[in-house]
Enzyme design. Structure first.
Site, mmCIF file in Angstrom:
data_model
loop_
_atom_site.group_PDB
_atom_site.id
_atom_site.type_symbol
_atom_site.label_atom_id
_atom_site.label_comp_id
_atom_site.label_asym_id
_atom_site.label_seq_id
_atom_site.Cartn_x
_atom_site.Cartn_y
_atom_site.Cartn_z
ATOM 1 N N GLU A 57 -36.055 -5.642 8.726
ATOM 2 C CA GLU A 57 -35.408 -5.359 7.449
ATOM 3 C C GLU A 57 -35.946 -6.086 6.454
ATOM 4 O O GLU A 57 -35.336 -6.406 5.313
ATOM 5 C CB GLU A 57 -34.103 -5.147 8.366
ATOM 6 N N GLU B 79 -28.552 -11.335 10.444
ATOM 7 C CA GLU B 79 -28.963 -11.353 9.137
ATOM 8 C C GLU B 79 -27.941 -12.868 8.555
ATOM 9 O O GLU B 79 -27.196 -13.101 8.665
ATOM 10 C CB GLU B 79 -28.724 -10.005 8.659
ATOM 11 N N HIS C 13 -27.969 0.095 4.288
ATOM 12 C CA HIS C 13 -28.984 0.273 4.765
ATOM 13 C C HIS C 13 -28.734 0.528 6.167
ATOM 14 O O HIS C 13 -27.694 0.148 7.051
ATOM 15 C CB HIS C 13 -29.975 0.297 4.123
ATOM 16 N N GLU D 146 -19.779 -10.411 8.045
ATOM 17 C CA GLU D 146 -19.231 -8.449 9.123
ATOM 18 C C GLU D 146 -19.537 -8.874 10.888
ATOM 19 O O GLU D 146 -20.857 -9.869 10.846
ATOM 20 C CB GLU D 146 -20.879 -7.944 8.489
ATOM 21 N N LYS E 228 -26.309 -3.476 0.928
ATOM 22 C CA LYS E 228 -27.119 -4.066 1.663
ATOM 23 C C LYS E 228 -28.229 -3.306 1.704
ATOM 24 O O LYS E 228 -27.920 -2.283 1.988
ATOM 25 C CB LYS E 228 -26.334 -5.668 3.114
ATOM 26 N N ASP F 11 -18.507 -2.766 10.900
ATOM 27 C CA ASP F 11 -19.560 -2.259 10.373
ATOM 28 C C ASP F 11 -18.953 -2.289 12.139
ATOM 29 O O ASP F 11 -18.823 -0.406 11.878
ATOM 30 C CB ASP F 11 -20.576 -3.469 10.874
ATOM 31 N N HIS G 207 -32.962 -7.828 15.557
ATOM 32 C CA HIS G 207 -34.352 -6.825 14.892
ATOM 33 C C HIS G 207 -35.321 -7.974 15.220
ATOM 34 O O HIS G 207 -36.069 -7.303 13.687
ATOM 35 C CB HIS G 207 -33.595 -7.465 13.030
ATOM 36 N N LYS H 208 -21.571 3.278 6.783
ATOM 37 C CA LYS H 208 -23.618 4.046 6.815
ATOM 38 C C LYS H 208 -23.155 5.035 7.172
ATOM 39 O O LYS H 208 -22.858 5.643 7.713
ATOM 40 C CB LYS H 208 -23.572 3.561 7.618
ATOM 41 N N SER I 142 -28.459 -1.932 16.286
ATOM 42 C CA SER I 142 -27.476 -2.751 16.497
ATOM 43 C C SER I 142 -25.980 -1.394 16.777
ATOM 44 O O SER I 142 -25.415 -1.588 15.830
ATOM 45 C CB SER I 142 -27.056 -3.851 15.884
ATOM 46 N N ASP J 3 -24.181 -12.258 8.407
ATOM 47 C CA ASP J 3 -24.176 -10.103 9.982
ATOM 48 C C ASP J 3 -24.818 -10.712 11.274
ATOM 49 O O ASP J 3 -25.912 -10.479 11.921
ATOM 50 C CB ASP J 3 -24.311 -9.299 9.619
HETATM 51 P P1 PGA Z 1 -28.465 -1.784 12.677
HETATM 52 O O1 PGA Z 1 -28.346 -2.844 11.471
HETATM 53 O O2 PGA Z 1 -28.895 -0.396 11.707
HETATM 54 O O3 PGA Z 1 -29.761 -1.349 13.636
HETATM 55 O O4 PGA Z 1 -27.169 -0.733 12.647
HETATM 56 C C1 PGA Z 1 -27.598 -2.924 10.811
HETATM 57 C C2 PGA Z 1 -26.442 -3.726 11.196
HETATM 58 O O5 PGA Z 1 -25.655 -3.755 11.809
HETATM 59 O O6 PGA Z 1 -25.201 -3.825 9.591
HETATM 60 ZN ZN ZN Z 2 -23.677 -5.034 10.625
#
Ligand code: PGA
Ligand code: ZN
Length: 439
Positions: free
Chosen positions: A213, A170, A373, A295, A396, A320, A161, A345, A39, A248
């Site tokens: 995840e 999430e 991650h 998030e 996370k 994010d 996911h 990230k 995502s 999230d």
């Molecule tokens: P992604 O998901 O690594 O697939 O972007 C993680 C997130 O959205 O926090």
């Molecule tokens: Zn996110």
């Protein structure tokens, strides 16, 4: 001094190719593996993929590997960079060598692999652990206590996911009531295993499969169903009050034209909610469940919705896709008062230095920083050290399940043990994960 740099195409946790980099110095060989999102935010630095559909479905990274081997590597070696003292210069040099604003020419995946491997080489040359090296690089005061983070474990997976119909990506479990990181991990694992039984009892054993995840992905649709399952598992373990939740939704994935959010996007049932209805949904969830972190509740460019929500949001509001670990977006979000926390990230921006710069700016703005991650991960544990280096108070790394997820938690337990043996002063962030002992 850097003497050689090599790159290889290796696999991530989804079976897609990713970049591995090795750098040689007189101390030895130091490597790094690059993660990859699903995502992903539109404004992220470019992850260079080959696009040849006949090989790995177009996801090969041989061009990025070539860029390290034949362009970045020889240039850095020629410049005689010293990773012990020149992390920022190395990163800046690669940024200029790329020459685009989003690392589209050489690829953020190529550049990041080198940046991370160089940090490891630098730490080795300085004869200190990676978290110490990064701490110095980030300019964290030497007298400040070390902070072990609260892990936010993504125990129920949805969104892009997993294969269920839950739009929200999430549902995270945060053992804020633990007294150490190691205890937090134990408590989280107990709830995770109990959750498996709760799901199995309700939906049958075939519903206990997991998402990208490592969290369970039972046949649920609404976030309330996920949070109820989690409440049951937490209560069964006698941890009510000690466990808080993070959510999230990764809402950029289901933002639709006409400023609506489609909670039915996974089974194409079209369940459209306006911004106001989304805001009401979040408010209800925060009222009824112990949710302490939210998030990406709104899409990456739905700025007005973020600003409206931030006025009334009583909890940590993390950007994010909104911020993509990019100082410009972090500054913009501060001007617009859009959120109060930055997700970090490293591959969203593409160098270790720039990621730390974004974190420092976020802290300076009075925000918190939440290290993350990616859904496509590797067994590289770099972000565990980065979290401790920056005193972010939380991270996370998915469920306590699957090697690429647990390797970060295991590394953090190692760091905690090491700090203890060395009688260094540290705390477990606990309830103050948003603002752990200020830097
Ligand atoms: P992604 O998901 O690594 O697939 O972007 C993680 C997130 O959205 O926090
Ligand atoms: Zn996110």
């Amino acid at each position: 001094m850097l003497t050689a740099i090599r790159a290889y195409q290796r696999l991530d946790s989804r079976g897609n190719p990713t970049v591995k980099v090795e750098v040689d110095t007189s101390q030895g060989t130091f490597s790094a593996l690059v993660p990859s999102g699903a995502s992903t935010g539109q404004h992220e630095a470019v992850e260079l993929r080959d696009g040849d559909k006949s090989v790995y479905g177009g996801k090969g990274v041989s061009k990025a590997v070539h860029n390290v081997q034949d362009i970045i590597g020889p240039a850095l070696v020629k410049e005689k960079f010293n990773p012990q003292s020149q992390q920022k210069e190395i990163d800046e040099y690669m940024r200029k060598l790329d020459g685009t604003p989003n690392k589209a020419r050489l690829g953020a995946n190529a550049i990041l692999g080198v940046s991370m491997a160089c940090a490891r080489a630098g730490a080795a040359a300085a004869k200190i652990p990676l978290y110490e090296f990064l701490r110095k690089e980030a300019g964290v005061a030497t007298e400040s206590k070390y902070v072990l983070p609260v892990p936010f474990l993504n125990v129920l997976n949805g969104g892009v996911h997993s294969g269920n119909t839950m739009a929200f990506q999430e549902i995270m479990l945060a053992p804020v009531g633990a007294t150490s990181f190691e205890e937090a991990v134990r408590m989280a694992c107990e709830v995770y295993h109990r959750l498996k039984t709760v799901i199995s009892d309700k939906y049958g054993p075939s519903a206990t499969g997991i998402g990208d995840e490592g969290g369970f992905a039972p046949p649920i649709t609404k976030p309330e169903e996920a949070l109820d399952l989690l409440n049951t598992a937490v209560a069964d373990c006698n941890y009510t009050g000690k466990m808080k939740y993070g959510i999230d939704p990764a809402s950029s994935e289901f933002f639709r034209e006409g400023d609506q959010y489609d909670l039915g996007f996974k089974d194409k049932t079209s369940n459209l909610l306006s911004r106001v209805q989304m805001l009401q949904l979040y408010t209800r969830l925060i009222e009824h469940y112990p949710v302490v972190l939210l998030e990406d509740p709104f899409a990456e460019d739905d700025w007005d919705a973020w600003t409206e929500f931030n006025k009334i949001c009583p909890i940590e509001l993390v950007g994010d896709d909104l911020l993509v670990t990019n100082v410009e977006r972090v500054r913009m979000a501060n001007d617009k008062k859009a959120c109060n926390s930055m997700l970090l990230k490293v591959n969203q921006i593409g160098t270790v230095s720039e990621a730390m710069e974004a974190a420092n700016l976020a802290f300076k703005q009075g925000w918190s920083v939440f290290v993350s991650h990616r859904s496509g991960e590797t067994t590289d544990d770099f972000i565990a050290d980065l979290t401790v280096a920056l005193n972010t108070g939380h991270l996370k790394s998915g469920a306590p399940c699957r090697g690429e997820r647990v390797v970060k938690y295991n590394r953090l337990m190692d760091i905690e043990a090491q700090l203890k043996v060395e009688h260094k002063s540290y705390i477990y962030a606990g309830d103050s994960f948003s603002s752990p002992s200020k830097r």
